[in-house]
Scaffold this motif. Structure first.
Motif, PDB file in Angstrom:
ATOM      1  N   ILE A 137      -6.322  23.688 -75.210  1.00 60.95           N
ATOM      2  CA  ILE A 137      -7.619  23.087 -74.859  1.00 60.95           C
ATOM      3  C   ILE A 137      -8.104  22.204 -76.003  1.00 60.95           C
ATOM      4  O   ILE A 137      -8.534  21.059 -75.788  1.00 60.95           O
ATOM      5  N   VAL A 138      -8.029  22.723 -77.228  1.00 54.69           N
ATOM      6  CA  VAL A 138      -8.474  21.953 -78.391  1.00 54.69           C
ATOM      7  C   VAL A 138      -7.665  20.668 -78.516  1.00 54.69           C
ATOM      8  O   VAL A 138      -8.216  19.574 -78.731  1.00 54.69           O
ATOM      9  N   ALA A 139      -6.351  20.771 -78.352  1.00 58.18           N
ATOM     10  CA  ALA A 139      -5.493  19.591 -78.462  1.00 58.18           C
ATOM     11  C   ALA A 139      -5.842  18.547 -77.403  1.00 58.18           C
ATOM     12  O   ALA A 139      -5.877  17.342 -77.685  1.00 58.18           O
ATOM     13  N   ALA A 140      -6.106  18.999 -76.181  1.00 60.87           N
ATOM     14  CA  ALA A 140      -6.442  18.068 -75.111  1.00 60.87           C
ATOM     15  C   ALA A 140      -7.767  17.365 -75.387  1.00 60.87           C
ATOM     16  O   ALA A 140      -7.905  16.148 -75.172  1.00 60.87           O
ATOM     17  N   LEU A 141      -8.759  18.111 -75.868  1.00 62.33           N
ATOM     18  CA  LEU A 141     -10.059  17.502 -76.185  1.00 62.33           C
ATOM     19  C   LEU A 141      -9.925  16.515 -77.339  1.00 62.33           C
ATOM     20  O   LEU A 141     -10.524  15.430 -77.319  1.00 62.33           O
ATOM     21  N   GLU A 142      -9.150  16.866 -78.346  1.00 67.08           N
ATOM     22  CA  GLU A 142      -8.948  15.962 -79.478  1.00 67.08           C
ATOM     23  C   GLU A 142      -8.240  14.681 -79.052  1.00 67.08           C
ATOM     24  O   GLU A 142      -8.426  13.621 -79.653  1.00 67.08           O
ATOM     25  N   ALA A 143      -7.428  14.786 -77.991  1.00 74.82           N
ATOM     26  CA  ALA A 143      -6.710  13.617 -77.495  1.00 74.82           C
ATOM     27  C   ALA A 143      -7.568  12.760 -76.570  1.00 74.82           C
ATOM     28  O   ALA A 143      -7.120  11.708 -76.115  1.00 74.82           O
TER      29      ALA A 143
END
Length: 574
Positions: A137-143
């Protein structure tokens, strides 16, 4: 939620231990299924426009067994609206295709049963999903994702991922992460935190159609829970305590990213329909996560008969003897039982209030076995006890697939978790800082119960003055009891020893059950877990209340045991 007040992120938990199996059955007939379609219904055009205008993020685990499918369906829906929002999905929790490999390794032990592991499963396995954390989830939001769709992530992971991304926490921000974990637990069931399923329901006018709670999470992990202006329901110390003790398994709340110690959690009023929550600490997570496996083990069916008026025990005995005499091959049944639900009201003003239910429940490996049961019972309609009748819809007596559920422990670093946003693929590593979890700590009552210490007493149900909330985790049921005033707490925690709790269980108690107890002093609460009482959990248990929703109500308000209660204590819960 998006229309009625400022929010930055909408999170949603769509999954339970039972609907994954239902979705697996659906997907076996149509590979394009396997996700929860309600998200698409909720994302109507007007809502999507507001989300785009206000730049609100959406995170949920409605992808279930097919997060890619829900992500594609979401993109197609947004395209029909001519609204541009970036949709990402997280995959890797579904390890069904790797099951033979994991079984051959022999390193996936059962979560509750010593000596049993994944290799023991031989039946038709429908689903095999690991509970994953917030990393994807964090990676997707950062992207740059606007919408993040997960499969079987943990219930609180959408909230944790949003908070960690927003505040820039690292994987070792354990105290902060533990706060987000507890915040996620508080709001994951929506209106359960705002008056739904609340033992003090009579204190809330028009207690239905409640608003959903909002968590406002600070950079140190402490948080407020509140209701938007104009929403129905109540956010108070008691409603949030009710949700906090719901479904926990002890003082340590486990998650793939952190373990939160809830022993000293404190909830304080912070305004109208707002509370402030603090007092938690976090430690590194274990290197394992829960692996939920659902598999076919046969078929089950049920049928309810109804009895009215007097001689209920004799009528039940007559039905039981008829079943014993007329049902052949009883050894072919895994379960064959009749249970009475309810007691006719004396001097009942209506036939409905003079009626109780006899529930016939059966499970067997073969459908043919249950078919013989239908024939054996069918002739009882004319030769039964006086006044016997049933609901004339017999569809519940048609055998349906029996799904069994078992939890195991899987090494988290064996998972291959990825976030996908368009053509971008992000591999998600397992947490690097972990610690073996040695088990929940239990605490027996530290002070002896002396009723005379509290002045004159009277006997009555525990629920006259004590709140209760219960829930399930597989075969286990938990219940938290708490009082409203600090001068009542010593009475409660001295009274509710494990031995007294066993008395409250009455005939529900089985010596094979393991009971664990601990205390939450800031919440004035005593908590119990009963391992095994749900007999397999919601997908396969014979119990009518397989989710233990009313377990706390039974123990606090309906148990035959009446408790010595100080007359001086308030009685407003009565």
């Amino acid at each position: 939620m998006v229309r009625e007040g400022p929010v930055d992120v909408i999170t949603a938990d769509y999954l339970a231990e039972v609907n994954i199996a239902w979705l697996a059955l659906e997907q076996s007939k149509d590979p394009s299924k396997g996700y929860e379609p309600n998200f698409l219904r909720q994302l109507d055009k007007g809502t999507a426009q507001i989300i785009a205008e206000k730049k609100i993020k959406l995170i949920n685990n409605g992808g279930a067994l097919n997060p890619k499918g829900l992500a594609e369906a979401t993109e197609k829906l947004l395209e029909s609206y001519a609204i541009n929002l970036k949709v990402a999905y997280v995959e890797g929790d579904n390890v069904l295709e790797r099951l033979p490999e994991l079984q051959a390794q022999g390193k996936t032990p059962h979560l509750d049963i010593a000596g049993r592991d994944l290799s023991h499963l031989k039946d038709q396995i429908l689903s095999c999903n690991a509970y994953i954390g917030m990393g994807g989830i964090v990676a997707a939001l950062e992207a740059g994702a606007d919408i993040v769709i997960c499969g079987r992530c943990c219930d609180a992971s959408p909230v944790m991922g949003a908070a960690a991304w927003w505040h820039g926490w690292s994987e070792s921000s354990f105290d902060e992460l533990s706060g987000a974990l507890i915040a996620g637990h508080c709001i994951e069931c929506g209106c359960y935190a705002t008056g739904g399923n609340f033992s003090g329901h009579k204190s809330i006018p028009n207690n239905w159609n409640q608003g959903y709670p909002v968590a406002e999470i600070n950079d140190d992990g402490t948080f407020d829970i509140f209701l938007q202006d104009g929403a129905r329901g109540l956010v108070s110390r008691d409603t949030i305590t009710a949700q906090l003790v719901y479904e926990i398994q002890g003082p340590s709340y486990l998650n793939p990213d952190v373990v939160a110690d809830v022993t000293n959690v404190d909830i304080k009023p912070a305004g109208k329909n707002r509370v402030h929550v603090s007092g938690f600490t976090g430690i590194p997570p274990p290197p394992t996560t829960k692996l939920a496996v659902c598999y076919r083990t046969g078929f089950q069916c049920e049928l309810s008969f109804h009895a009215v008026g007097l001689d209920i025990a004799e009528k039940l005995a007559s039905l039981q003897k008829q079943i014993d005499e007329n049902v052949p091959n009883k050894s072919d049944y895994a379960v064959l039982r009749i249970d009475q639900y309810g007691v006719p009201q004396p001097d009942a003003p209506s036939q409905a209030l003079a009626t109780c239910q006899f529930r016939l429940f059966a499970q067997a490996e073969k459908m043919e076995t249950l078919s013989t049961l239908a024939r054996a019972v069918g002739g009882y309609g004319l030769g039964g006890f006086c006044g016997m009748h049933s609901n004339m819809d017999f569809r519940t007596f048609v055998p349906k697939p029996l799904i069994s559920y078992e939890p195991f422990k899987l090494q988290y670093n064996q998972l291959k978790i990825r976030s996908r946003l368009g053509d971008k693929i992000m591999d998600i590593a397992a947490p690097t800082k972990t610690a073996e979890f040695i088990g929940q700590k239990t605490l027996e009552a530290q002070i002896s119960y002396e009723a005379e210490k509290y002045g004159p007493t009277k006997r009555g149900p525990l629920g006259h003055i004590v709140h209760a909330r219960s829930g399930d985790k597989g075969s286990n049921a938990n219940v938290g009891f708490w009082v409203r005033h600090s001068d009542e707490y010593d009475w409660l925690r001295s009274l509710l020893s494990t031995s007294k709790f066993i008395e409250l269980l009455g005939t529900e108690y089985n010596t094979e059950y393991c009971i664990e107890r601990f205390e939450m002093p800031n919440l004035l609460a005593v908590h119990f877990v009963v391992k095994g009482i749900l007999e397999g959990g919601i997908s396969s248990t014979y119990r009518l209340d397989g989710l233990a929703k009313s377990f706390g109500e039974f123990l606090s308000k309906c148990s035959l045991l009446r408790i010595e209660q100080p007359e001086s204590l308030p009685n407003s819960l009565a």
